[in-house]
Design a protein around this motif. Structure first.
Motif, PDB file in Angstrom:
ATOM      1  N   TYR A   6       3.700  20.350 -20.030  1.00 37.88           N
ATOM      2  CA  TYR A   6       2.986  19.145 -19.611  1.00 37.88           C
ATOM      3  C   TYR A   6       3.982  18.056 -19.231  1.00 37.88           C
ATOM      4  N   ASP A   7       3.515  17.139 -18.415  1.00 38.98           N
ATOM      5  CA  ASP A   7       4.296  15.933 -18.157  1.00 38.98           C
ATOM      6  C   ASP A   7       4.137  14.950 -19.310  1.00 38.98           C
ATOM      7  N   VAL A   8       2.911  14.810 -19.797  1.00 36.64           N
ATOM      8  CA  VAL A   8       2.613  13.862 -20.875  1.00 36.64           C
ATOM      9  C   VAL A   8       1.786  14.564 -21.936  1.00 36.64           C
ATOM     10  N   ALA A   9       2.189  14.427 -23.198  1.00 34.48           N
ATOM     11  CA  ALA A   9       1.392  14.902 -24.326  1.00 34.48           C
ATOM     12  C   ALA A   9       0.985  13.690 -25.154  1.00 34.48           C
ATOM     13  N   ILE A  10      -0.316  13.397 -25.179  1.00 39.15           N
ATOM     14  CA  ILE A  10      -0.843  12.263 -25.939  1.00 39.15           C
ATOM     15  C   ILE A  10      -1.362  12.810 -27.267  1.00 39.15           C
ATOM     16  N   VAL A  11      -0.788  12.346 -28.360  1.00 38.22           N
ATOM     17  CA  VAL A  11      -1.198  12.815 -29.685  1.00 38.22           C
ATOM     18  C   VAL A  11      -2.123  11.767 -30.291  1.00 38.22           C
ATOM     19  N   GLY A  12      -3.391  12.134 -30.426  1.00 34.80           N
ATOM     20  CA  GLY A  12      -4.405  11.208 -30.925  1.00 34.80           C
ATOM     21  C   GLY A  12      -5.415  10.894 -29.850  1.00 34.80           C
ATOM     22  N   ALA A  13      -6.668  11.343 -30.076  1.00 37.86           N
ATOM     23  CA  ALA A  13      -7.707  11.186 -29.048  1.00 37.86           C
ATOM     24  C   ALA A  13      -8.761  10.171 -29.461  1.00 37.86           C
ATOM     25  N   GLY A  14      -8.319   9.134 -30.194  1.00 41.84           N
ATOM     26  CA  GLY A  14      -9.223   8.034 -30.465  1.00 41.84           C
ATOM     27  C   GLY A  14      -9.446   7.203 -29.206  1.00 41.84           C
ATOM     28  N   ILE A  15      -9.973   6.018 -29.364  1.00 43.09           N
ATOM     29  CA  ILE A  15     -10.310   5.180 -28.214  1.00 43.09           C
ATOM     30  C   ILE A  15      -9.088   4.914 -27.343  1.00 43.09           C
ATOM     31  N   VAL A  16      -7.953   4.599 -27.971  1.00 44.91           N
ATOM     32  CA  VAL A  16      -6.762   4.217 -27.209  1.00 44.91           C
ATOM     33  C   VAL A  16      -6.129   5.427 -26.536  1.00 44.91           C
ATOM     34  N   GLY A  17      -5.965   6.529 -27.270  1.00 46.30           N
ATOM     35  CA  GLY A  17      -5.384   7.727 -26.676  1.00 46.30           C
ATOM     36  C   GLY A  17      -6.229   8.279 -25.549  1.00 46.30           C
ATOM     37  N   ALA A  18      -7.555   8.283 -25.741  1.00 40.86           N
ATOM     38  CA  ALA A  18      -8.452   8.783 -24.699  1.00 40.86           C
ATOM     39  C   ALA A  18      -8.460   7.864 -23.484  1.00 40.86           C
ATOM     40  N   THR A  19      -8.298   6.548 -23.702  1.00 44.14           N
ATOM     41  CA  THR A  19      -8.201   5.615 -22.569  1.00 44.14           C
ATOM     42  C   THR A  19      -6.976   5.931 -21.721  1.00 44.14           C
ATOM     43  N   LEU A  20      -5.844   6.178 -22.372  1.00 48.90           N
ATOM     44  CA  LEU A  20      -4.639   6.527 -21.626  1.00 48.90           C
ATOM     45  C   LEU A  20      -4.841   7.825 -20.844  1.00 48.90           C
ATOM     46  N   ALA A  21      -5.448   8.824 -21.484  1.00 42.34           N
ATOM     47  CA  ALA A  21      -5.686  10.095 -20.789  1.00 42.34           C
ATOM     48  C   ALA A  21      -6.538   9.873 -19.542  1.00 42.34           C
ATOM     49  N   CYS A  22      -7.625   9.112 -19.684  1.00 43.28           N
ATOM     50  CA  CYS A  22      -8.494   8.842 -18.533  1.00 43.28           C
ATOM     51  C   CYS A  22      -7.749   8.095 -17.436  1.00 43.28           C
ATOM     52  N   ALA A  23      -6.871   7.152 -17.843  1.00 43.09           N
ATOM     53  CA  ALA A  23      -6.111   6.386 -16.852  1.00 43.09           C
ATOM     54  C   ALA A  23      -5.151   7.280 -16.071  1.00 43.09           C
ATOM     55  N   LEU A  24      -4.745   8.409 -16.660  1.00 40.05           N
ATOM     56  CA  LEU A  24      -3.854   9.349 -15.976  1.00 40.05           C
ATOM     57  C   LEU A  24      -4.624  10.461 -15.275  1.00 40.05           C
ATOM     58  N   GLY A  25      -5.942  10.442 -15.392  1.00 35.82           N
ATOM     59  CA  GLY A  25      -6.760  11.427 -14.701  1.00 35.82           C
ATOM     60  C   GLY A  25      -6.628  11.279 -13.190  1.00 35.82           C
TER      61      GLY A  25
END
Length: 405
Positions: A6-25
């Motif tokens: 992966y380019d980015v691995a986000i550890v933690g899928a709470g509100i903040v982690g999921a927001t970052l994931a969506c922003a990189l979608g």
């Protein structure tokens, strides 16, 4: 050299982690969102989440730019006014009409926020949902980081983002020190229905023991967040229902009449925490993994959402310029950008906590006089409202309603 998983691995899928994931979608980056526990995706029609967030206008802009706000708004309660008063006598009121805003913000159950964000994650082909998966180790190399799972497998990424909360395992594995202290307080939370309607208003009374807030929810409910010494919070949680209703109404000066219905009660400890650094080569910290603040102004989740918006912009811009997204030279831009806002908010909240927690009569008189003075000064009130709404300072593109890709 092999290409990382992966380019980015986000550890933690709470509100903040999921927001970052969506922003990189849709960014073209390969992103993993790693979470140890399956979050609630469905619930009974009459249940309510005890954890709620006061989402500011700035955070709403971010969520709207990500395409998730319409689903959240359908279950959110906007508030158009805020009434704050002190046990010593001073008071101040804010109204969205004074700043030509549609609202001062919205109160949203945390599970609603997370559900909408995870639905967004699932819509993007470049986002991989890895759950349940726990991380037990991490090594940071020159070109990649290697995460080891509890099951013994490995995950390679150019950049790891710790979004795993105040007790962040990733932060600890990286050896990043923290500073701060426990307040010796706990936040007692409960949902109630009052005799009088909440009037789409957020109410907050400052007591020497800590602030008491009634936040408007849908269907006539209010979310109560009551900061108290930990022993007192435990005592109130254990009271019989009628006794608790009486003590809560008295502490709130019955501003909305009697407490008619209450739901389950819970409490959680309060502390101040900030990480010594929020970026190093191959690692960035966001949200509570980077900083926690007192909940008296409901700014914690908003700071985290803005962390995610800024980091996403830094990553996307670096990728577009063919830079190494995990290089410290890139990640320092994120750290510098967020440092001022987080520090200013933390200092302001700590000052308010100490000021309103001082029971000396002379301090109480000065506090009351100060509240009355600010209430009479329109430009100063508007400045405070602008900062509280997350519309001050250098805003990332998402907070201005501009999509990243």
């Amino acid at each position: 050299m092999s290409t990382p998983d992966y380019d980015v691995a986000i550890v933690g899928a709470g509100i903040v982690g999921a927001t970052l994931a969506c922003a990189l979608g849709g960014s073209g980056l390969r992103v993993a969102l790693v979470e140890a526990r399956q979050p609630a995706r469905t619930w009974s029609a009459h249940s309510r989440d005890l954890r709620v967030s006061a989402i500011t206008s700035g955070s709403m802009q971010v969520l709207n730019a990500l395409g998730v706000w319409p689903a959240i708004a359908a279950q959110a309660q906007p508030f158009h006014a805020m009434q704050v008063w002190d046990a010593a006598g001073g008071s101040i009121g804010f109204d969205s009409a004074e700043s030509d805003a549609d609202s001062l913000g919205s109160i949203v159950e945390n599970r609603v926020l997370q559900q909408a964000l995870l639905a967004c994650v699932e819509r993007h082909g470049n986002l991989a949902w890895r759950c349940p998966e726990s991380i037990s180790g991490v090594e940071f190399g020159d070109a990649e980081a290697v995460l080891t799972t509890a099951a013994g497998s490995t995950l390679h990424a150019r950049l790891v983002v710790a979004a795993d909360g105040p007790d962040s395992g990733i932060r600890q594995l990286a050896g990043i020190a923290t500073h701060g202290w426990a307040y010796g307080q706990s936040a007692l939370v409960v949902n109630v229905i009052t005799e009088q309607p909440h009037q789409e208003t957020a109410w907050q009374r400052f007591l020497p023991s800590g602030p008491l807030a009634f936040l408007p929810l849908t269907d006539g409910y209010s979310a109560v967040v009551w900061s108290l010494p930990t022993d007192e919070a435990a005592r109130l949680c254990a009271l019989q229902e009628d006794e608790f209703k009486g003590e809560l109404a008295a502490a709130f000066e019955s501003r909305l009449g009697n407490i008619m219905q209450i739901g389950p009660r819970a409490s959680f400890p309060l502390r101040l925490l900030w990480a010594e650094r929020t970026a190093q080569a191959r690692l960035a910290l966001i949200g509570d993994a980077a900083h926690t603040v007192h909940p008296l102004a409901g700014q914690g989740v908003n700071l985290g959402i803005m962390d995610a918006a800024v980091l996403a912009e830094v990553i996307v811009d670096a990728h577009a310029r063919h830079k190494d997204i995990g290089a410290l030279s890139v990640l320092r831009r994120y750290e510098r950008w967020r440092k001022g806002d987080v520090l200013a908010t933390g200092v302001a909240l700590e000052a308010l906590h100490r000021l309103f927690g001082d029971a000396r009569p002379s301090v109480g008189w000065a506090r009351s006089a100060g509240l009355r003075l600010v209430d009479a000064l329109g430009p100063l009130k508007n400045l405070i409202m602008r900062h509280a709404a997350g519309k001050a300072g250098e805003l990332p593109r998402l907070a201005r309603g501009v999509k990243l890709s």
